[in-house]
Design a protein around this motif. Structure first.
Motif, PDB file in Angstrom:
ATOM      1  N   PRO A  31       0.819  -1.212   0.000  1.00  0.00           N
ATOM      2  CA  PRO A  31       0.000   0.000   0.000  1.00  0.00           C
ATOM      3  C   PRO A  31       0.856   1.266   0.000  1.00  0.00           C
ATOM      4  O   PRO A  31       1.985   1.248   0.477  1.00  0.00           O
ATOM      5  N   SER A  32       0.302   2.330  -0.553  1.00  0.00           N
ATOM      6  CA  SER A  32       0.989   3.618  -0.560  1.00  0.00           C
ATOM      7  C   SER A  32       0.504   4.465   0.606  1.00  0.00           C
ATOM      8  O   SER A  32      -0.666   4.422   0.965  1.00  0.00           O
ATOM      9  N   ILE A  33       1.412   5.221   1.160  1.00  0.00           N
ATOM     10  CA  ILE A  33       1.035   6.151   2.225  1.00  0.00           C
ATOM     11  C   ILE A  33       1.709   7.494   1.948  1.00  0.00           C
ATOM     12  O   ILE A  33       2.563   7.593   1.070  1.00  0.00           O
ATOM     13  N   GLU A  68      -4.662  10.388  -4.701  1.00  0.00           N
ATOM     14  CA  GLU A  68      -5.273   9.866  -3.470  1.00  0.00           C
ATOM     15  C   GLU A  68      -4.583  10.446  -2.244  1.00  0.00           C
ATOM     16  O   GLU A  68      -5.232  10.842  -1.286  1.00  0.00           O
ATOM     17  N   LYS A  72      -6.259  12.947   0.605  1.00  0.00           N
ATOM     18  CA  LYS A  72      -6.176  12.675   2.050  1.00  0.00           C
ATOM     19  C   LYS A  72      -5.540  13.861   2.772  1.00  0.00           C
ATOM     20  O   LYS A  72      -6.006  14.290   3.825  1.00  0.00           O
ATOM     21  N   ALA A 200     -13.090  14.679   0.163  1.00  0.00           N
ATOM     22  CA  ALA A 200     -13.676  13.571  -0.594  1.00  0.00           C
ATOM     23  C   ALA A 200     -14.016  13.980  -2.031  1.00  0.00           C
ATOM     24  O   ALA A 200     -13.969  13.165  -2.947  1.00  0.00           O
ATOM     25  N   VAL A 201     -14.353  15.242  -2.213  1.00  0.00           N
ATOM     26  CA  VAL A 201     -14.741  15.681  -3.559  1.00  0.00           C
ATOM     27  C   VAL A 201     -13.681  16.565  -4.224  1.00  0.00           C
ATOM     28  O   VAL A 201     -13.860  17.027  -5.348  1.00  0.00           O
TER      29      VAL A 201
END
Lengths: 277, 430, 93
Positions: A31-33, A68, A72, A200-201
Motif C-alpha cells: 500500500p501507498s502512504i 489519493e 487525504k 472527498a470531492v
C-alpha cells in the motif's frame, strides 16, 4: 501567511519485503502512504495557518495515483493541492526532483508569495534527506533542517529548534525560508468531518511538463546523476545471549564484564579521559 | 450540518449497492466508511455471485478486479485422514454469463466504491458512525466520531456489517449470541498460477472451490473452505462460536488442523502465507433476522443477518438487499413519506425475492444443527467407513460386505437415531 | 506456522487510544474460571497476566472481528471499533 508543504507518496516500507533470492524490493501489492515526516510538516502548516491566518498549498510530484495522497492531505485542512505528474518526470533522483519541485514552487511564489516551505526531513523509501535542502538552495531560501519545534513566526523571521547529533540548536532565519521537519515537531490531529467531506470531492490541480518552462535535461533519468549499483538485504542480526542472573549473580556479573572486554565493546585504557558527555 | 437524501453507513457490498441504486435515481447520497478506503476492513471467504452483482453493476466482469470464474465446486467430508468428495464441474461457467467468481475484497470493494462515485455517491472514509440522530421516532441523521461530525438525511441505510452496534442501539436487533455467529479465520497463501491450475485440474484462468465438512472443523458445526484466486489460495475455517468455546479450540489451531489434513496439505504445499484474517459470519438464519426498518431507517446485508450458509451465499443477499433498500429509500423520499409504513415496502420486496425466501426455507436448519451436534461427528465417520468397506477388495463376498456395512452403521447410530436424523434433515433442508 | 508470525503479516495503523476495555477486572479474577477469551480471540489479544492477576489486552493486534464482545461469558469485554482510519487494514480481504 502562505505556507507550502511538499508531500511524497511512498510505499509503506514496513510492508516492503526483500526477495531473498533476487535481492530486489517486492513492491507488488504494497500500500501507498504519505511520507510520515511530510505529514508533520503539513500538520505544522495547518496549525500555523489556524493561529495566524493565511493559506496552505500542497505540492507533490508523482504518478497520477498520488491524487489519493493529496486528497487525504486536503482533509487536514489545506486549501490547495498541486500534483506534478508527467512521464518526463519519471526516474528522477533527489537532484532532479528538487529541480522540478522548486520550479513549481517558484511559479506559485510569483503569484502568491510564500513565507514558509515545509518538507519532511527525508522520505522513508529513499532516506536521502536531500530533496528539501535542494529545493531551498534553488529557491534561494534559507534552510532550517531537522526542525523539532517552531518557536516563533513573525512577519519577517522564523525561529526553530533543530535536532543535532549532540543536542538541540535554536536558529533563526529570514522569511521566506524552508524547514525540513522531524516527527517530534507535533502530534497529528484528527480531521474534522467538514474537512473530510471537502477532501472527498476535491480534485487536485494537475501540472505536467508543459505547465512550466522546464529544462528536460534536468529531469528524469537523464537529469539524475545518482545510479543504484546494488541493492542488498543487510544480514539478519544474531540474537543476543541471555544469562541467568538468579542462580549465581556474582559469577554472572563477572562473566558479563569479561565478555564486554573480550569483545572490545569497552576498551580498557586506564589513561583515557571521558569522551562525550 | 450538511443534509443528504440518503446516508449509507458502511462501504461493503450491501452499503455500496444501496448507494449506487439511490444515486442512480438522483438521490444526494453519501457512504460513510471507517476504513482507509472501502475494502480495507472487509473480509469474506471469497465467492461473488454473478447474477446479483450484474443487477447492481451490469456486465461488471468486463472491468471488475475478479480472481477466477468458478467452474468446479467440490464438497468434501473429512474423517481423520480419510476424505469423501463430490464435485460438479462445467467449463461453460468460465465464460459469460458465468455463475460465480473468487474475489479478494480489498480490491473488489474498492472498485465497487469507484462505481458508486461514478454514479454520484460521495464516499467519506476513515470515519466511524457512532450514533444515529433522532427527531422523535424518526431517524434523521448520523453522528460520526469526528469533530463537527453530524450529518442529516431523509433515510439512513444501515450496512454496518455483522457487528450490529447501531441496529441494537436503534432497538431493531438484539446483541449477537455465541450460537448465531461463526468465527472464521482465513489465510491467503501465494502459489504460482500454473501450480494452482495443475493441482485443481484447471485450464488457464479457471477457478475451483472446495467446502470441507466433518473433521475439517473437528466435528463442530461449521465448514472449511478452499478457494482458488489468481496467484493465491484462500483457505479458511469457520465454526459456530459456542461449540468452539465449549471445546476449547483457538481459531488459529482449528485452521492449522485443517491445513494439516493430508489432502489439504498437498494442495497448499510450497505456498507462502501472505495474510491472516478473521471475521464473524452471521448464522442466525431467518428466526434471528432483526426488524428491517423503522421510520427513516433500513437495515441491509450482514447487519440484517442475510446469510445462507448452506449454499455459502452472503454477498449476493447483501447486494440485493442493498439494491432494494436504495430503491425504496429513493421512492419514499420522492413521495415525501419515510414513515415506518413506507419503509416496510423494503421488507415486502425482500420477502418477494430469493433473499428472504431462501432464509425462510432453511428456517429450521440452525436449530436442527444446534440441537444435533453429533451430526458432523457421526456421519462423516459412518460414510467414510461405509465407502472404505465397500471399496476394500479383500476377498470378502459383497453380500457379506453389505451386511458388514449395515452392522457398522447401526453400531454408530441406532435405527431410531437414523430415522430421527433423516427426518430432521429433510425438514430442515428440503 | 505460529500465530505470532501470521499476525506479523497483518497491516495495522495503530491508534494511541485503546478501543478495548475490560469492564470489571474483578470478574476475571474472581468469577471467571477458565478465561475463554485467551483462546477464542483469533489474534490472541487477551492474555492472563499471572503477576498482575488480570487480563492484559494487546489492542494493537486486534483484527476487529468482534468475537470477544459475544464470547465473553460475563459480557465483561467492552469492545468497540477503533476510531475511523485506525486499526487493521487488510491487504487482500
Amino acid at each position: 501567511m502562505h505556507f507550502v508543504v511538499c508531500l511524497k507518496q511512498v510505499p509503506d516500507t514496513s510492508e516492503v519485503r526483500i526477495d531473498p533470492i533476487t535481492n530486489t524490493l517486492m513492491r507488488e501489492g504494497v500500500p501507498s502512504i504519505i511520507n510520515p515526516y511530510d505529514m508533520h510538516g503539513l500538520e505544522e502548516a495547518i496549525h500555523l495557518k489556524e493561529k495566524l491566518g493565511g493559506k496552505v498549498t500542497i505540492v507533490c510530484m508523482g504518478p497520477p495515483q498520488a491524487k489519493e495522497a493529496l486528497k487525504k492531505a486536503m482533509s487536514f485542512g489545506a486549501d490547495r493541492a498541486v500534483l506534478l505528474s508527467d512521464r518526463a518526470f519519471g526516474g528522477s533522483d533527489s537532484l532532479a526532483t528538487a529541480y522540478i519541485l522548486s520550479s513549481a514552487i517558484q511559479k506559485i511564489h510569483e503569484t502568491e508569495p510564500i513565507d514558509l516551505v515545509f518538507t519532511g526531513k527525508e522520505a522513508i523509501d529513499g532516506d536521502t534527506a536531500q530533496t528539501g535542502p535542494g529545493i531551498a538552495q534553488r529557491l534561494g531560501f534559507p534552510q532550517l533542517t531537522y526542525t523539532i519545534k517552531v518557536r516563533e513566526l513573525t512577519d519577517t523571521t522564523v525561529t526553530v529548534e533543530r535536532k543535532t547529533e549532540s543536542g538541540r540548536q535554536v536558529v533563526q532565519a529570514q522569511l521566506p525560508a524552508l524547514l525540513t521537519v522531524e516527527k517530534e515537531l507535533n502530534d497529528l490531529s484528527y480531521a474534522t468531518l467538514p474537512n473530510m467531506m471537502k477532501a472527498a470531492v476535491y480534485e487536485p490541480e494537475m501540472w505536467n511538463f508543459n505547465s512550466l518552462p522546464f529544462d528536460v535535461r534536468k529531469m528524469g533519468l537523464k537529469g539524475s546523476p545518482t545510479s543504484v549499483s546494488r541493492i542488498f538485504a543487510p544480514p539478519g542480526r544474531i540474537g543476543g545471549e541471555i544469562m541467568d542472573g538468579m542462580k549465581d549473580p556474582v559469577a554472572t556479573a563477572a562473566s558479563v564484564v569479561q565478555k564486554i572486554f573480550q569483545q572490545n565493546i569497552i576498551m580498557y585504557k586506564p589513561q583515557a579521559k571521558g569522551g562525550n558527555q | 450540518m450538511e443534509n443528504f437524501d440518503v446516508i449509507v453507513i458502511g462501504g461493503g457490498p450491501a452499503g455500496l449497492s444501496a448507494a449506487i441504486s439511490a444515486a442512480q435515481v438522483g438521490m444526494k447520497t453519501v457512504v460513510i466508511e471507517r476504513g482507509d478506503y472501502p475494502g480495507t476492513k472487509n473480509v469474506m471467504g471469497g465467492i461473488l455471485y454473478t447474477k446479483a452483482t450484474d443487477m447492481v453493476v451490469p456486465e461488471f466482469w468486463k472491468e471488475a478486479p475478479l480472481e477466477r470464474p468458478i467452474i468446479e465446486q467440490r464438497i468434501a467430508m473429512l474423517n481423520g485422514d480419510e476424505s469423501i468428495m463430490a464435485a460438479y464441474r462445467d467449463p461453460a461457467w468460465a465464460s459469460e454469463p458465468y455463475n460465480a467468481h473468487s474475489i479478494l475484497r480489498v480490491k473488489f470493494d474498492r472498485w465497487l466504491a469507484l462505481q458508486a462515485e461514478k454514479a454520484g455517491v460521495m464516499i467519506i472514509t476513515e470515519t466511524l458512525v457512532e450514533n444515529l440522530l433522532y427527531k422523535g421516532d424518526n431517524v434523521v441523521g448520523v453522528r460520526t466520531g469526528r469533530a463537527e461530525g453530524d450529518l442529516g438525511a431523509k433515510v439512513v441505510i444501515l450496512a454496518e456489517g455483522v457487528n450490529n452496534f447501531l441496529a441494537v442501539k436503534a432497538g431493531l436487533a438484539k446483541p449477537l449470541k455465541a450460537e448465531s455467529v461463526a468465527i472464521t479465520v482465513k489465510e491467503i497463501i501465494a502459489l504460482p498460477k500454473e501450480t494452482i491450475e495443475d493441482r485443481f485440474c484447471l485450464d488457464e484462468g479457471q477457478g475451483a472451490t472446495i467446502e470441507l465438512y466433518g473433521d475439517s472443523t473437528a466435528g463442530m458445526m461449521g465448514v472449511g473452505f478452499i478457494y482458488t484466486n489468481k496467484d493465491s489460495i484462500s483457505i479458511g475455517v469457520g465454526a459456530i462460536l459456542a461449540p468452539l468455546i465449549h471445546n476449547n479450540w483457538t481459531p488459529n489451531d482449528l485452521l492449522e488442523y485443517l491445513k494439516s489434513k493430508p489432502y489439504v496439505k498437498r494442495l497448499l504445499h510450497g505456498g507462502e502465507t501472505k495474510e491472516y484474517l478473521s471475521h464473524l459470519i452471521p448464522e442466525g438464519g431467518y428466526t434471528q433476522v432483526p426488524k428491517l426498518h423503522r421510520q427513516g431507517l433500513l437495515v441491509v446485508g450482514d447487519t440484517a443477518m442475510l446469510m445462507n450458509s448452506l449454499n455459502r451465499e452472503g454477498s449476493n443477499l447483501a447486494m440485493i438487499s442493498g439494491k432494494i433498500a436504495g430503491e425504496v429509500a429513493a421512492e419514499s423520499i420522492k413521495a415525501d413519506d419515510v414513515s415506518d409504513q413506507a419503509m416496510m415496502v423494503y421488507e415486502t420486496r425482500l420477502r418477494d425475492s430469493f433473499v428472504l425466501k431462501d432464509l425462510h426455507h432453511y428456517r429450521h436448519m440452525g436449530k436442527f444443527f444446534e440441537n444435533n451436534p453429533h451430526l458432523l461427528r457421526a456421519y462423516p465417520k459412518i460414510f467414510s467407513n461405509a465407502v472404505k468397506l465397500y471399496l476394500t477388495a479383500d476377498g470378502t463376498p459383497k453380500k457379506e460386505r453389505q451386511k458388514e456395512i449395515m452392522k457398522m452403521v447401526l453400531q454408530n447410530r441406532s435405527i431410531g437415531g437414523l430415522t430421527k436424523d433423516i427426518y430432521g434433515a429433510w425438514r430442515a433442508l428440503l | 506456522m505460529k500465530l505470532d508470525d501470521k499476525l506479523f503479516l497483518v497491516r495495522f495503523n495503530t491508534d494511541k487510544l485503546s478501543h478495548i476495555k475490560i469492564t470489571n477486572p474483578d470478574i476475571c479474577l474472581k468469577q471467571c474460571q477458565d478465561k475463554p477469551c485467551t483462546r477464542f480471540c483469533p489474534a490472541h489479544v487477551y492474555d492472563w497476566d499471572e503477576e498482575e492477576k488480570r487480563i492484559s489486552v494487546g489492542y494493537e493486534g486486534c483484527l476487529e472481528c468482534g468475537t470477544c464482545l459475544i464470547g465473553c461469558p460475563y459480557g465483561n469485554i467492552d469492545w468497540k471499533y477503533p476510531r475511523g482510519g485506525f486499526g487493521v487494514s487488510w491487504k487482500n480481504g
